[in-house]
Design an enzyme around this catalytic site. Structure first.
Site, PDB file in Angstrom:
ATOM      1  N   HIS A   1     -19.937  47.079  61.749  1.00 17.76           N
ATOM      2  CA  HIS A   1     -19.849  47.906  63.356  1.00 17.76           C
ATOM      3  C   HIS A   1     -18.037  48.160  63.246  1.00 17.76           C
ATOM      4  CE1 HIS A   1     -22.799  47.482  66.386  1.00 17.76           C
ATOM      5  NE2 HIS A   1     -23.274  47.458  65.156  1.00 17.76           N
TER       6      HIS A   1
ATOM      7  N   GLU B   1     -15.855  49.326  64.698  1.00 15.28           N
ATOM      8  CA  GLU B   1     -14.683  48.652  65.275  1.00 15.28           C
ATOM      9  C   GLU B   1     -15.079  47.281  64.699  1.00 15.28           C
ATOM     10  OE1 GLU B   1     -17.906  50.646  68.504  1.00 15.28           O
ATOM     11  OE2 GLU B   1     -17.712  49.565  66.348  1.00 15.28           O
TER      12      GLU B   1
ATOM     13  N   CYS C   1     -20.438  49.321  71.876  1.00 17.58           N
ATOM     14  CA  CYS C   1     -21.832  48.471  72.070  1.00 17.58           C
ATOM     15  C   CYS C   1     -21.671  46.240  72.564  1.00 17.58           C
ATOM     16  CB  CYS C   1     -22.623  48.254  71.078  1.00 17.58           C
ATOM     17  SG  CYS C   1     -21.965  46.166  69.867  1.00 17.58           S
TER      18      CYS C   1
ATOM     19  N   CYS D   1     -19.642  45.104  70.225  1.00 18.64           N
ATOM     20  CA  CYS D   1     -18.166  45.161  69.829  1.00 18.64           C
ATOM     21  C   CYS D   1     -17.022  44.833  70.779  1.00 18.64           C
ATOM     22  CB  CYS D   1     -17.687  46.778  69.556  1.00 18.64           C
ATOM     23  SG  CYS D   1     -18.413  47.260  67.640  1.00 18.64           S
TER      24      CYS D   1
END
Length: 146
Positions: A46, A48, A76, A79
């Protein structure tokens, strides 16, 4: 946040969900990333997570004290957990994530008082631009283009 949007656009160019993240320390970018789940075949890739890892290398510490993470989308749970683990002091994000959001959209990981660290959060920054990028991407997918 504008740089995070640029990162998100890079993800879209690769056929990735357009999410971007940029970490800033003392007024300079120390880490950045965009979604690479498909490109890397990695469920943890992801925006992040990539930005947090890059930042930890840059500052040579897993504790990201003094860092602000700018992200185009609400994080999410994975993260959000990484942000807590990294002792990230501040998160600024754009659009809400009604499918996976961990700042109140689905769950509220970042406001859980039982953790030993709390992340200060500002949401809705350039929200329309971030949401528009996502909507355009998913419309393109629905139209059969990748």
């Amino acid at each position: 946040m504008r740089v995070a949007l640029e990162q998100a656009a890079k993800a879209a160019e690769l056929g990735e969900v357009p999410v971007g993240a940029v970490a800033v320390l003392d007024g300079r970018i120390v880490g950045q990333g965009y979604n690479r789940k498909e490109s890397d075949q990695d469920p943890t890739a992801h925006a992040e997570m990539i930005a947090l890892k890059e930042t930890a290398v840059a500052v040579q510490n897993w504790r990201l004290l003094g860092v602000t993470l700018y992200c185009t989308l609400e994080p999410c749970p994975m993260c959000a957990g990484a942000m807590i683990q990294a002792r990230l002091p501040r998160l600024v994000y754009g659009a809400k994530d009604v499918r996976f959001g961990a700042h109140g959209s689905i769950v509220n990981v970042l406001d859980e008082t039982r953790f030993n660290h709390r992340v200060s959060i500002t949401s809705g920054v350039l929200e329309a631009e971030a949401a528009d990028l996502l909507q355009q991407f998913f419309q393109m997918l629905r139209n059969g283009k990748r």
